[in-house]
Design a protein around this motif. Structure first.
Motif, PDB file in Angstrom:
ATOM      1  N   ASP A 123     -37.855 -19.274 126.701  1.00 54.57           N
ATOM      2  CA  ASP A 123     -39.106 -19.773 126.140  1.00 54.57           C
ATOM      3  C   ASP A 123     -39.035 -19.838 124.610  1.00 54.57           C
ATOM      4  OD1 ASP A 123     -40.457 -19.675 128.757  1.00 54.57           O
ATOM      5  OD2 ASP A 123     -40.183 -17.515 128.514  1.00 54.57           O
ATOM      6  N   LYS A 124     -39.439 -20.989 124.057  1.00 53.27           N
ATOM      7  CA  LYS A 124     -39.478 -21.169 122.610  1.00 53.27           C
ATOM      8  C   LYS A 124     -40.721 -21.965 122.234  1.00 53.27           C
ATOM      9  CE  LYS A 124     -34.453 -21.200 121.945  1.00 53.27           C
ATOM     10  NZ  LYS A 124     -33.281 -21.995 121.459  1.00 53.27           N
ATOM     11  N   LEU A 125     -41.217 -21.719 121.020  1.00 53.88           N
ATOM     12  CA  LEU A 125     -42.329 -22.504 120.515  1.00 53.88           C
ATOM     13  C   LEU A 125     -41.834 -23.865 120.038  1.00 53.88           C
ATOM     14  CD1 LEU A 125     -44.257 -19.778 118.476  1.00 53.88           C
ATOM     15  CD2 LEU A 125     -44.883 -20.726 120.699  1.00 53.88           C
ATOM     16  N   LEU A 126     -42.682 -24.881 120.188  1.00 48.56           N
ATOM     17  CA  LEU A 126     -42.287 -26.264 119.927  1.00 48.56           C
ATOM     18  C   LEU A 126     -42.585 -26.749 118.517  1.00 48.56           C
ATOM     19  CD1 LEU A 126     -43.151 -28.541 122.997  1.00 48.56           C
ATOM     20  CD2 LEU A 126     -40.985 -28.402 121.773  1.00 48.56           C
ATOM     21  N   PHE A 127     -43.536 -26.168 117.828  1.00 46.36           N
ATOM     22  CA  PHE A 127     -43.974 -26.677 116.530  1.00 46.36           C
ATOM     23  C   PHE A 127     -43.534 -25.700 115.444  1.00 46.36           C
ATOM     24  CE2 PHE A 127     -46.849 -28.337 119.768  1.00 46.36           C
ATOM     25  CZ  PHE A 127     -46.825 -29.702 119.489  1.00 46.36           C
ATOM     26  N   PRO A 128     -42.297 -25.802 114.976  1.00 48.52           N
ATOM     27  CA  PRO A 128     -41.699 -24.751 114.145  1.00 48.52           C
ATOM     28  C   PRO A 128     -42.342 -24.555 112.784  1.00 48.52           C
ATOM     29  CG  PRO A 128     -40.291 -26.705 114.205  1.00 48.52           C
ATOM     30  CD  PRO A 128     -41.363 -26.925 115.227  1.00 48.52           C
ATOM     31  N   LYS A 129     -42.981 -25.592 112.239  1.00 44.24           N
ATOM     32  CA  LYS A 129     -43.550 -25.499 110.890  1.00 44.24           C
ATOM     33  C   LYS A 129     -45.062 -25.325 110.902  1.00 44.24           C
ATOM     34  CE  LYS A 129     -39.865 -28.412 108.968  1.00 44.24           C
ATOM     35  NZ  LYS A 129     -39.568 -29.675 108.229  1.00 44.24           N
ATOM     36  N   ALA A 130     -45.653 -25.300 112.069  1.00 36.14           N
ATOM     37  CA  ALA A 130     -47.115 -25.291 112.176  1.00 36.14           C
ATOM     38  C   ALA A 130     -47.678 -23.886 112.186  1.00 36.14           C
ATOM     39  CB  ALA A 130     -47.550 -26.021 113.439  1.00 36.14           C
ATOM     40  N   LYS A 131     -48.765 -23.684 111.451  1.00 36.57           N
ATOM     41  CA  LYS A 131     -49.584 -22.500 111.639  1.00 36.57           C
ATOM     42  C   LYS A 131     -50.430 -22.719 112.894  1.00 36.57           C
ATOM     43  CE  LYS A 131     -48.342 -20.136 107.996  1.00 36.57           C
ATOM     44  NZ  LYS A 131     -47.613 -18.845 108.149  1.00 36.57           N
ATOM     45  N   ILE A 132     -50.546 -21.693 113.707  1.00 39.83           N
ATOM     46  CA  ILE A 132     -51.257 -21.811 114.970  1.00 39.83           C
ATOM     47  C   ILE A 132     -52.522 -20.969 114.882  1.00 39.83           C
ATOM     48  CG2 ILE A 132     -51.146 -21.451 117.466  1.00 39.83           C
ATOM     49  CD1 ILE A 132     -48.077 -21.869 117.190  1.00 39.83           C
ATOM     50  N   TYR A 133     -53.661 -21.653 114.912  1.00 41.01           N
ATOM     51  CA  TYR A 133     -54.963 -21.022 114.696  1.00 41.01           C
ATOM     52  C   TYR A 133     -55.618 -20.679 116.031  1.00 41.01           C
ATOM     53  CZ  TYR A 133     -54.772 -22.431 109.787  1.00 41.01           C
ATOM     54  OH  TYR A 133     -54.422 -22.576 108.465  1.00 41.01           O
ATOM     55  N   ILE A 134     -56.020 -19.403 116.160  1.00 35.21           N
ATOM     56  CA  ILE A 134     -56.672 -18.899 117.365  1.00 35.21           C
ATOM     57  C   ILE A 134     -57.795 -17.963 116.927  1.00 35.21           C
ATOM     58  CG2 ILE A 134     -56.358 -17.517 119.471  1.00 35.21           C
ATOM     59  CD1 ILE A 134     -53.371 -18.375 119.336  1.00 35.21           C
ATOM     60  N   SER A 135     -58.870 -17.939 117.663  1.00 37.97           N
ATOM     61  CA  SER A 135     -59.970 -17.024 117.367  1.00 37.97           C
ATOM     62  C   SER A 135     -59.507 -15.571 117.417  1.00 37.97           C
ATOM     63  CB  SER A 135     -61.099 -17.247 118.375  1.00 37.97           C
ATOM     64  OG  SER A 135     -61.880 -16.096 118.543  1.00 37.97           O
ATOM     65  N   ALA A 136     -59.891 -14.796 116.411  1.00 38.45           N
ATOM     66  CA  ALA A 136     -59.544 -13.370 116.375  1.00 38.45           C
ATOM     67  C   ALA A 136     -60.149 -12.633 117.559  1.00 38.45           C
ATOM     68  CB  ALA A 136     -60.018 -12.751 115.065  1.00 38.45           C
ATOM     69  N   GLY A 137     -61.371 -13.002 117.931  1.00 34.39           N
ATOM     70  CA  GLY A 137     -62.021 -12.358 119.067  1.00 34.39           C
ATOM     71  C   GLY A 137     -61.304 -12.643 120.374  1.00 34.39           C
ATOM     72  N   HIS A 138     -60.842 -13.864 120.530  1.00 38.72           N
ATOM     73  CA  HIS A 138     -60.104 -14.228 121.740  1.00 38.72           C
ATOM     74  C   HIS A 138     -58.760 -13.505 121.774  1.00 38.72           C
ATOM     75  CE1 HIS A 138     -59.100 -16.578 125.229  1.00 38.72           C
ATOM     76  NE2 HIS A 138     -58.040 -17.109 124.646  1.00 38.72           N
ATOM     77  N   TRP A 139     -58.120 -13.399 120.637  1.00 37.73           N
ATOM     78  CA  TRP A 139     -56.818 -12.716 120.562  1.00 37.73           C
ATOM     79  C   TRP A 139     -56.948 -11.250 120.967  1.00 37.73           C
ATOM     80  CZ3 TRP A 139     -52.026 -14.344 120.425  1.00 37.73           C
ATOM     81  CH2 TRP A 139     -51.000 -13.489 120.046  1.00 37.73           C
ATOM     82  N   GLN A 140     -58.017 -10.611 120.535  1.00 38.23           N
ATOM     83  CA  GLN A 140     -58.244  -9.221 120.931  1.00 38.23           C
ATOM     84  C   GLN A 140     -58.503  -9.130 122.438  1.00 38.23           C
ATOM     85  OE1 GLN A 140     -57.908  -6.406 119.108  1.00 38.23           O
ATOM     86  NE2 GLN A 140     -57.167  -7.770 117.495  1.00 38.23           N
ATOM     87  N   ARG A 141     -59.202 -10.118 122.964  1.00 35.67           N
ATOM     88  CA  ARG A 141     -59.528 -10.105 124.389  1.00 35.67           C
ATOM     89  C   ARG A 141     -58.272 -10.170 125.250  1.00 35.67           C
ATOM     90  NH1 ARG A 141     -62.728  -8.404 128.368  1.00 35.67           N
ATOM     91  NH2 ARG A 141     -62.635  -9.779 130.181  1.00 35.67           N
ATOM     92  N   ILE A 142     -57.312 -10.997 124.881  1.00 38.46           N
ATOM     93  CA  ILE A 142     -56.150 -11.184 125.744  1.00 38.46           C
ATOM     94  C   ILE A 142     -55.179 -10.009 125.694  1.00 38.46           C
ATOM     95  CG2 ILE A 142     -56.315 -13.696 125.590  1.00 38.46           C
ATOM     96  CD1 ILE A 142     -53.914 -13.638 123.739  1.00 38.46           C
ATOM     97  N   LYS A 143     -55.395  -9.084 124.774  1.00 38.30           N
ATOM     98  CA  LYS A 143     -54.570  -7.877 124.776  1.00 38.30           C
ATOM     99  C   LYS A 143     -54.865  -6.997 125.978  1.00 38.30           C
ATOM    100  CE  LYS A 143     -53.836  -7.552 119.770  1.00 38.30           C
ATOM    101  NZ  LYS A 143     -54.056  -6.720 118.559  1.00 38.30           N
ATOM    102  N   LYS A 144     -56.056  -7.177 126.560  1.00 41.78           N
ATOM    103  CA  LYS A 144     -56.438  -6.398 127.734  1.00 41.78           C
ATOM    104  C   LYS A 144     -57.212  -7.320 128.669  1.00 41.78           C
ATOM    105  CE  LYS A 144     -58.461  -1.976 129.115  1.00 41.78           C
ATOM    106  NZ  LYS A 144     -59.232  -0.774 128.651  1.00 41.78           N
ATOM    107  N   LEU A 145     -56.466  -8.116 129.417  1.00 42.67           N
ATOM    108  CA  LEU A 145     -57.082  -9.147 130.240  1.00 42.67           C
ATOM    109  C   LEU A 145     -57.719  -8.570 131.497  1.00 42.67           C
ATOM    110  CD1 LEU A 145     -54.416 -11.975 130.029  1.00 42.67           C
ATOM    111  CD2 LEU A 145     -56.716 -12.014 129.080  1.00 42.67           C
TER     112      LEU A 145
END
Length: 280
Positions: A123-145
């Protein structure tokens, strides 16, 4: 001035009953015909925004060809290539040209396109130069699904993003480095901390609602899907944005509608919301 382009991704099939939730099949099957497995056809659609200072911003990455063969079969994904990349190429761009990817939430049908084609353990990321923006609240949520939602995520993606150095967690309404044309808000009805983007452009702003309103039929206020974590909250959030769009002529961008990419919101004589297709 911003240049906006709708980029279609891979087509997939979801169980019709799951997508329409509590709505009886007799009310939706003419709008969304089913196959022999009771699945309806939906699309994954991204939005490309090109700015005056030559930045290429991609909203959402679709499902692509990253899923395993068994999952592709389950969700009716028959195109054995990343259709988003094909259409990105038609727009004159490669993954290396993308400066930022705005991800509303990390469900697999919105993030598979961040990854290279399926290959066990590669598995590798496809967009090597891109910053990837995600909600901080969502990111915390997926740590404990929660078990109810766990199957909607790509297990390896969390670690890949953590290690990439490309991740940007959004916890406010602005991302100054991207420009004044972009505003964020947050939604919890579909999944905790889903990121909704508002693009300030002509002739009127566009609200990228993601799965808050996946397509034109889901504009109808009572409709929610079985994938929504908190359906009543989602309907309340949806009503607030629908009224905002009616009162201001803001437009909505649909990520899953097979036919309509962009629409104005109207009300009929009975006060019911509906979508009227319009140009980007």
């Amino acid at each position: 001035m911003l240049k906006l382009t709708a980029l279609e991704g891979n087509i997939q099939k979801y169980d019709g009953g799951a997508m329409y939730g509590h709505l009886p099949k007799v009310l939706w099957e003419k709008n969304s015909p089913v196959d022999q497995l009771n699945r309806i056809t939906i699309i994954t659609r991204s939005l490309l925004v090109q700015t005056d200072n030559n930045k290429n911003i991609l909203f959402e990455a679709g499902v692509s060809d990253h899923l395993s063969p068994s999952l592709r079969d389950r969700f009716g994904i028959t195109q054995n290539e990343n259709i988003l990349l094909k259409n990105l190429k038609a727009a004159g761009l490669t993954p290396e040209d993308i400066d930022a990817v705005i991800i509303s939430h990390l469900h697999f049908d919105h993030t598979g396109g961040l990854l290279t084609p399926f290959e066990e353990g590669a598995d590798k990321l496809l967009f090597p130069k891109a910053k990837i923006y995600i909600s901080a609240g969502h990111w915390q949520r997926i740590k404990k699904l929660h078990p109810r939602e766990k199957a909607s995520f790509i297990p390896e993606l969390h670690q890949l993003l953590t290690d990439s150095g490309q991740l940007v967690l959004v916890d406010s309404q602005r991302a100054p480095e991207l420009g004044d044309w972009l505003r964020f808000r947050f939604s919890d009805g579909h999944t905790t901390g889903m990121l909704i983007s508002e693009i300030i452009t002509e002739p009127s702003p566009i609200i990228f609602t993601s799965d808050l309103m996946a397509g034109s039929w889901w504009v109808h206020l009572p409709i929610s899907s079985s994938y929504d974590r908190f359906p009543e909250l989602l309907i309340d959030e949806k009503k607030q944005i629908l009224e905002e769009m009616i009162n201001s002529s803001k437009r909505v961008f649909f990520v899953h509608d097979p036919e309509i990419a962009c629409a104005l919101i109207k009300k009929d004589k009975k006060g019911r919301y509906y979508a009227k297709e319009t140009d980007l």
